[in-house]
Design a protein around this motif. Sequence first.
Motif, PDB file in Angstrom:
ATOM      1  N   ASN A 221       0.876  -1.199  -0.026  1.00 25.41           N
ATOM      2  CA  ASN A 221      -0.190   0.146   0.225  1.00 25.41           C
ATOM      3  C   ASN A 221       0.825   1.245   0.047  1.00 25.41           C
ATOM      4  OD1 ASN A 221      -2.082  -1.650   0.239  1.00 25.41           O
ATOM      5  ND2 ASN A 221      -2.242  -1.657   2.406  1.00 25.41           N
ATOM      6  N   TYR A 222       2.102   1.182   0.599  1.00 24.45           N
ATOM      7  CA  TYR A 222       3.024   2.473   0.527  1.00 24.45           C
ATOM      8  C   TYR A 222       3.958   2.372  -0.529  1.00 24.45           C
ATOM      9  CZ  TYR A 222       0.776   3.378   5.048  1.00 24.45           C
ATOM     10  OH  TYR A 222      -0.139   3.601   5.972  1.00 24.45           O
ATOM     11  N   ARG A 223       4.308   1.161  -1.027  1.00 24.36           N
ATOM     12  CA  ARG A 223       5.140   1.167  -2.224  1.00 24.36           C
ATOM     13  C   ARG A 223       4.398   1.674  -3.414  1.00 24.36           C
ATOM     14  NH1 ARG A 223       8.924  -4.264  -2.067  1.00 24.36           N
ATOM     15  NH2 ARG A 223      10.389  -3.030  -3.376  1.00 24.36           N
ATOM     16  N   PHE A 224       3.153   1.421  -3.473  1.00 24.02           N
ATOM     17  CA  PHE A 224       2.189   1.920  -4.543  1.00 24.02           C
ATOM     18  C   PHE A 224       2.198   3.464  -4.571  1.00 24.02           C
ATOM     19  CE2 PHE A 224      -2.514   2.329  -5.781  1.00 24.02           C
ATOM     20  CZ  PHE A 224      -2.141   2.290  -7.203  1.00 24.02           C
ATOM     21  N   SER A 225       2.045   3.945  -3.317  1.00 22.77           N
ATOM     22  CA  SER A 225       2.246   5.479  -3.655  1.00 22.77           C
ATOM     23  C   SER A 225       3.658   6.067  -3.722  1.00 22.77           C
ATOM     24  CB  SER A 225       1.459   6.124  -2.303  1.00 22.77           C
ATOM     25  OG  SER A 225       2.458   5.858  -0.987  1.00 22.77           O
ATOM     26  N   ASP A 226       4.471   5.512  -3.026  1.00 25.21           N
ATOM     27  CA  ASP A 226       5.786   6.283  -3.039  1.00 25.21           C
ATOM     28  C   ASP A 226       6.667   5.883  -4.256  1.00 25.21           C
ATOM     29  OD1 ASP A 226       5.884   7.297  -0.423  1.00 25.21           O
ATOM     30  OD2 ASP A 226       6.101   5.619   0.669  1.00 25.21           O
ATOM     31  N   VAL A 247      22.804  10.130  -4.041  1.00 23.90           N
ATOM     32  CA  VAL A 247      22.533   9.204  -2.779  1.00 23.90           C
ATOM     33  C   VAL A 247      20.985   9.864  -2.413  1.00 23.90           C
ATOM     34  CG1 VAL A 247      22.998   8.543  -0.396  1.00 23.90           C
ATOM     35  CG2 VAL A 247      24.870   8.778  -2.094  1.00 23.90           C
ATOM     36  N   HIS A 248      20.169   8.948  -2.165  1.00 22.43           N
ATOM     37  CA  HIS A 248      18.730   9.278  -1.343  1.00 22.43           C
ATOM     38  C   HIS A 248      18.913   8.888   0.072  1.00 22.43           C
ATOM     39  CE1 HIS A 248      16.416  10.161  -5.355  1.00 22.43           C
ATOM     40  NE2 HIS A 248      17.517   9.353  -5.694  1.00 22.43           N
ATOM     41  N   VAL A 249      18.764  10.133   0.758  1.00 28.49           N
ATOM     42  CA  VAL A 249      18.859  10.351   2.199  1.00 28.49           C
ATOM     43  C   VAL A 249      17.617  10.143   2.769  1.00 28.49           C
ATOM     44  CG1 VAL A 249      20.106  11.359   4.366  1.00 28.49           C
ATOM     45  CG2 VAL A 249      21.082  11.432   1.591  1.00 28.49           C
ATOM     46  N   HIS A 250      17.396   9.277   3.663  1.00 25.93           N
ATOM     47  CA  HIS A 250      15.979   8.945   4.438  1.00 25.93           C
ATOM     48  C   HIS A 250      16.138   8.594   5.812  1.00 25.93           C
ATOM     49  CE1 HIS A 250      11.829   8.682   4.609  1.00 25.93           C
ATOM     50  NE2 HIS A 250      11.593   8.665   3.242  1.00 25.93           N
ATOM     51  N   ALA A 251      15.385   9.287   6.697  1.00 27.15           N
ATOM     52  CA  ALA A 251      15.093   8.880   8.245  1.00 27.15           C
ATOM     53  C   ALA A 251      14.334   7.756   7.977  1.00 27.15           C
ATOM     54  CB  ALA A 251      15.046   9.726   9.131  1.00 27.15           C
ATOM     55  N   VAL A 252      14.506   6.475   8.568  1.00 33.99           N
ATOM     56  CA  VAL A 252      13.745   5.478   8.308  1.00 33.99           C
ATOM     57  C   VAL A 252      13.462   4.524   9.556  1.00 33.99           C
ATOM     58  CG1 VAL A 252      14.893   5.095   5.897  1.00 33.99           C
ATOM     59  CG2 VAL A 252      15.480   3.826   7.755  1.00 33.99           C
ATOM     60  N   SER A 253      12.561   3.986   9.337  1.00 36.52           N
ATOM     61  CA  SER A 253      11.962   3.175  10.511  1.00 36.52           C
ATOM     62  C   SER A 253      11.891   1.675   9.710  1.00 36.52           C
ATOM     63  CB  SER A 253      10.595   3.227  10.982  1.00 36.52           C
ATOM     64  OG  SER A 253      10.269   2.417  12.052  1.00 36.52           O
ATOM     65  N   SER A 254      11.364   1.702   8.678  1.00 35.23           N
ATOM     66  CA  SER A 254      11.255   0.321   7.781  1.00 35.23           C
ATOM     67  C   SER A 254      11.712   0.502   6.321  1.00 35.23           C
ATOM     68  CB  SER A 254       9.753  -0.488   8.047  1.00 35.23           C
ATOM     69  OG  SER A 254       9.585  -0.831   9.166  1.00 35.23           O
ATOM     70  N   GLY A 257       9.307   4.065   2.202  1.00 34.15           N
ATOM     71  CA  GLY A 257       9.628   5.162   1.022  1.00 34.15           C
ATOM     72  C   GLY A 257      10.510   4.799  -0.083  1.00 34.15           C
ATOM     73  N   LEU A 258      11.690   4.370   0.752  1.00 38.24           N
ATOM     74  CA  LEU A 258      12.829   4.071  -0.415  1.00 38.24           C
ATOM     75  C   LEU A 258      12.333   2.929  -1.198  1.00 38.24           C
ATOM     76  CD1 LEU A 258      16.185   5.000   1.803  1.00 38.24           C
ATOM     77  CD2 LEU A 258      14.714   6.273   0.122  1.00 38.24           C
ATOM     78  N   LEU A 259      11.907   1.867  -0.634  1.00 36.84           N
ATOM     79  CA  LEU A 259      11.301   0.433  -1.496  1.00 36.84           C
ATOM     80  C   LEU A 259      10.583   1.059  -2.382  1.00 36.84           C
ATOM     81  CD1 LEU A 259      11.174  -1.897   1.240  1.00 36.84           C
ATOM     82  CD2 LEU A 259      12.993  -1.720  -0.432  1.00 36.84           C
ATOM     83  N   GLY A 260       9.644   2.226  -1.964  1.00 43.17           N
ATOM     84  CA  GLY A 260       8.421   2.753  -2.964  1.00 43.17           C
ATOM     85  C   GLY A 260       9.285   3.256  -4.258  1.00 43.17           C
ATOM     86  N   TYR A 261      10.020   4.153  -3.919  1.00 47.73           N
ATOM     87  CA  TYR A 261      11.111   4.724  -4.847  1.00 47.73           C
ATOM     88  C   TYR A 261      11.786   3.740  -5.996  1.00 47.73           C
ATOM     89  CZ  TYR A 261      14.642   7.759  -7.102  1.00 47.73           C
ATOM     90  OH  TYR A 261      15.277   8.524  -7.974  1.00 47.73           O
ATOM     91  N   CYS A 262      12.144   2.597  -5.273  1.00 50.23           N
ATOM     92  CA  CYS A 262      12.687   1.787  -6.189  1.00 50.23           C
ATOM     93  C   CYS A 262      11.607   0.920  -7.278  1.00 50.23           C
ATOM     94  CB  CYS A 262      13.283   0.481  -5.278  1.00 50.23           C
ATOM     95  SG  CYS A 262      14.768   1.065  -4.445  1.00 50.23           S
TER      96      CYS A 262
END
Length: 461
Positions: A221-226, A247-254, A257-262
């Motif tokens: 659901n989040y990859r779909f949007s990101d 380099v894409h810099v992101h404060a992450v928990s899981s 957002g970066l997986l959605g970018y991929c």
Amino acid sequence: MDVIKTGSAAQATQRAQTPTSVIERYYDLIVSSVADFEFDHCSDAFEPAMKLPPLDARMQSFLSVATAQFFEMGNYRGVPLRLFDLRQNANTQTTKTLASTLIVARAIRHIQETGDSILLFSPSSGNKAIALRDAVLRALKAKLVHPEQLRIVTLTPAQTIGKVRRTELYDDVRLRALNPVFVLDTASPEAVKVVGQQFKSLFSHNPMGELKLWHSLRLENYRFSDQTRAFFDFEYGDAWDTDRKTVHVHAVSSAYGLLGYCSGVEVLKQHKKQVSTPSFLLVQHLATSDMVLHLLDGNFEGASTPSYTKASNGLWVQLESPHFPAATWSPDEILEPTFYTHLPPTAVEMSGLVKANGGSGIVVSLYECMQRYSECAQLLADTPVRLPADPRDLKEWSLVMAMTGCLNAIDRQLLVGMDGCTIHASGSYCRGDYEVIPTDGLTFVSNAEEMMEILRSHCEP
């Protein structure tokens, strides 16, 4: 795909204009990718199909707040820094607006097609709950659904109630009853996930009439949007430049957002676009540094966690690892309570991407963020983001964490061979930006059974 353009002219035009409504702009491209994110129909859990409503004037109004924009922040030690502002919705000030908007859009399509009523449910440390409540309210205001057709229940830990915003879902007595805010008073914020699963199970065995419960935390659901992050970066950033290493810099928990970018990169490749391969810098804090540990060790056992010693000035210090804070007020500190996930299931995939494509991971402390605070404020001077003069007024530290991690990583030479850094502004807000829900407007619970009892007694339509 005709909407996607590349090149310096498009970039220059974008930076001179107002923010772009990214979901609306890439709507057809998003719709074309639904098959990649469809859920398992064999599951007993309810979830609407990935289909979205037709893009009419009401939907355009609903989507309009999900905007993005790039801002150049100058160079640091010769490395160009760019801000990817994803927190422009004033009612959330986080990137969770993107996912919540598409989640609610799918609910709208399902309701319009079937006549079903949906109860969205989100256990959340705060930001997901805020964004989903905002998206539900926007759907009601746009008259895409009626209040009894689409409702939301959230469960947040007591530690983050200062983040939950007062809106018409609270001020309107009827909407408040239909859309309760549950608060779990527990020592571990992560317990909301466990209690959330229990609530989902109880609801499935004791449904409330024809109301369908949608537990909306599924990664896709989040990859779909990101994936829209990659579409926007390809058109207005530098993802089109295959010779450039960003380099894409992101404060992450899981790292959703970066997986959605991929995922967005893969969609662009399916459309025969030449896209640069992204590198990533994962930024975390000491309380939950599991993504960085997995990147360094291949597991969560903590072998790379350095030993801290207490210095004469009261700080805890270490010189063993450039990936961890050199100094902190506490080796166990919770810098930002929205990052509370241990053993994230996304770590294996994310670690593989970093190892294959470049980048690194770094953990920051509040002490380091405070050291960099004025520097961060100065770098943000030509952007819409304003840090409060008093850091104690900052209520969401994601962006400052990301910027501090980026600057520290450059200092410590963790990003060798990179041409620039794009810092994802996933969240930043402060006292005075919003009004919190009064304590008497929250419903404190200790278990899932209480949630069911209260929901059934007060919230049935």
